[in-house]
Design a protein around this motif. Structure first.
Motif, PDB file in Angstrom:
ATOM      1  N   LEU A  79      40.815  38.150  31.786  1.00 39.66           N
ATOM      2  CA  LEU A  79      41.824  37.122  31.512  1.00 39.66           C
ATOM      3  C   LEU A  79      42.994  37.193  32.489  1.00 39.66           C
ATOM      4  CD1 LEU A  79      42.018  37.220  27.612  1.00 39.66           C
ATOM      5  CD2 LEU A  79      40.761  35.624  29.053  1.00 39.66           C
ATOM      6  N   LEU A  80      43.177  38.340  33.131  1.00 37.34           N
ATOM      7  CA  LEU A  80      44.242  38.607  34.104  1.00 37.34           C
ATOM      8  C   LEU A  80      45.621  38.721  33.464  1.00 37.34           C
ATOM      9  CD1 LEU A  80      43.133  36.176  36.962  1.00 37.34           C
ATOM     10  CD2 LEU A  80      42.562  38.591  36.701  1.00 37.34           C
ATOM     11  N   GLY A  81      45.916  37.934  32.470  1.00 37.09           N
ATOM     12  CA  GLY A  81      47.195  37.959  31.772  1.00 37.09           C
ATOM     13  C   GLY A  81      47.166  36.934  30.647  1.00 37.09           C
ATOM     14  N   GLY A  82      48.107  37.019  29.727  1.00 37.42           N
ATOM     15  CA  GLY A  82      48.175  36.067  28.632  1.00 37.42           C
ATOM     16  C   GLY A  82      47.230  36.412  27.500  1.00 37.42           C
ATOM     17  N   LYS A  89      40.960  42.222  20.923  1.00 34.17           N
ATOM     18  CA  LYS A  89      40.063  42.881  21.871  1.00 34.17           C
ATOM     19  C   LYS A  89      40.654  42.714  23.259  1.00 34.17           C
ATOM     20  CE  LYS A  89      36.905  39.098  22.885  1.00 34.17           C
ATOM     21  NZ  LYS A  89      35.545  38.668  23.028  1.00 34.17           N
ATOM     22  N   VAL A  90      40.381  43.669  24.119  1.00 36.08           N
ATOM     23  CA  VAL A  90      40.896  43.642  25.480  1.00 36.08           C
ATOM     24  C   VAL A  90      39.825  43.039  26.386  1.00 36.08           C
ATOM     25  CG1 VAL A  90      41.710  45.046  27.415  1.00 36.08           C
ATOM     26  CG2 VAL A  90      42.382  45.632  25.080  1.00 36.08           C
ATOM     27  N   ASP A  91      40.234  42.035  27.162  1.00 35.27           N
ATOM     28  CA  ASP A  91      39.353  41.374  28.123  1.00 35.27           C
ATOM     29  C   ASP A  91      40.092  41.291  29.453  1.00 35.27           C
ATOM     30  OD1 ASP A  91      37.695  39.780  29.630  1.00 35.27           O
ATOM     31  OD2 ASP A  91      37.641  38.114  28.209  1.00 35.27           O
ATOM     32  N   VAL A 128      41.865  37.643  18.756  1.00 35.81           N
ATOM     33  CA  VAL A 128      42.788  37.570  19.881  1.00 35.81           C
ATOM     34  C   VAL A 128      42.207  38.367  21.030  1.00 35.81           C
ATOM     35  CG1 VAL A 128      45.119  38.115  20.697  1.00 35.81           C
ATOM     36  CG2 VAL A 128      44.775  37.358  18.344  1.00 35.81           C
ATOM     37  N   ALA A 129      42.152  37.738  22.193  1.00 36.22           N
ATOM     38  CA  ALA A 129      41.731  38.431  23.414  1.00 36.22           C
ATOM     39  C   ALA A 129      42.967  38.552  24.295  1.00 36.22           C
ATOM     40  CB  ALA A 129      40.629  37.661  24.129  1.00 36.22           C
ATOM     41  N   LYS A 132      43.812  33.369  33.648  1.00 37.66           N
ATOM     42  CA  LYS A 132      42.512  32.960  34.187  1.00 37.66           C
ATOM     43  C   LYS A 132      42.311  31.458  33.997  1.00 37.66           C
ATOM     44  CE  LYS A 132      37.578  33.818  33.413  1.00 37.66           C
ATOM     45  NZ  LYS A 132      36.615  34.621  32.637  1.00 37.66           N
ATOM     46  N   THR A 133      42.571  30.945  32.802  1.00 33.39           N
ATOM     47  CA  THR A 133      42.398  29.520  32.521  1.00 33.39           C
ATOM     48  C   THR A 133      43.412  28.687  33.300  1.00 33.39           C
ATOM     49  OG1 THR A 133      41.508  30.000  30.344  1.00 33.39           O
ATOM     50  CG2 THR A 133      42.381  27.785  30.684  1.00 33.39           C
TER      51      THR A 133
END
Length: 184
Positions: free
Chosen positions: A152-155, A147-149, A116-117, A170-171
């Motif tokens: 992704l901005l959110g979600g 993991k923190v990414d 999970v990101a 982001k997507t």
């Protein structure tokens, strides 16, 4: 060395370590050591250089990885295994060994592994809710690695086996951008 060869070597080392840990009733202890080592390799450029360096001698790699294992309080089995991997010039396979070992352990327990990101660190309550939702969705226990990414901005982006659910902001923005290009 081709990645397929590295994968085969890693799988063999993981199988041997798993069998030794199983026979000494230390599967969970070794798994904890390996999870810690995985994070350390990911977060430390110096440790990655140690693991990947063809320049360091077997003895130098062995002393360094043993010192790391002892400083972290790893079990005797894990420490000896890391020393053996260094003596055999196989430290570069550690990421694959770790994944293979943890996969074997999850299979033994009837668990699936989920990656999970998240844009931000999840609270314990959010993590528990995520594990519960995944368990319901997949009908079995799910071992979750988060993991923190920040990109992704959110979600979240959740991958379980070959299935992926991408609900990241982001997507969604990328899809909106593509849709807007078609309107103009």
């Amino acid at each position: 060395m081709p990645s397929e060869t590295i994968g085969v070597i890693a799988s063999r080392y993981a199988a041997a370590l798993f069998d030794l840990a199983d026979s000494s009733s230390s599967l969970d202890q070794v798994a904890g050591d390996l999870k810690t080592l995985k994070v350390m390799i990911r977060d430390s450029a110096d440790l990655r250089r140690l693991v990947d360096s063809p320049v360091l001698s077997r003895a130098e790699q062995g002393r360094a990885i043993t010192a790391v294992a002892q400083a972290c309080g790893f079990s005797e089995l894990t420490t000896k295994f890391l020393g053996l991997a260094a003596r055999n010039r196989r430290l570069f396979t550690l990421p694959g060994v770790i994944e293979s070992y943890l996969g074997r352990l999850a299979a033994r327990r009837g668990e699936q592994s989920a990656m999970v990101a998240s844009a931000v660190a999840l609270s314990p309550a959010q993590n528990d809710a995520l594990v519960s939702a995944l368990k319901t969705a997949f009908g079995s226990n799910v071992a979750v690695e988060v993991k923190v990414d920040p990109s992704l901005l959110g979600g979240l982006v959740v991958q379980v086996g070959s299935r992926m659910v991408d609900s990241s902001l982001k997507t969604k923005l990328q899809h909106l951008k593509l849709a807007m290009k078609g309107v103009g």
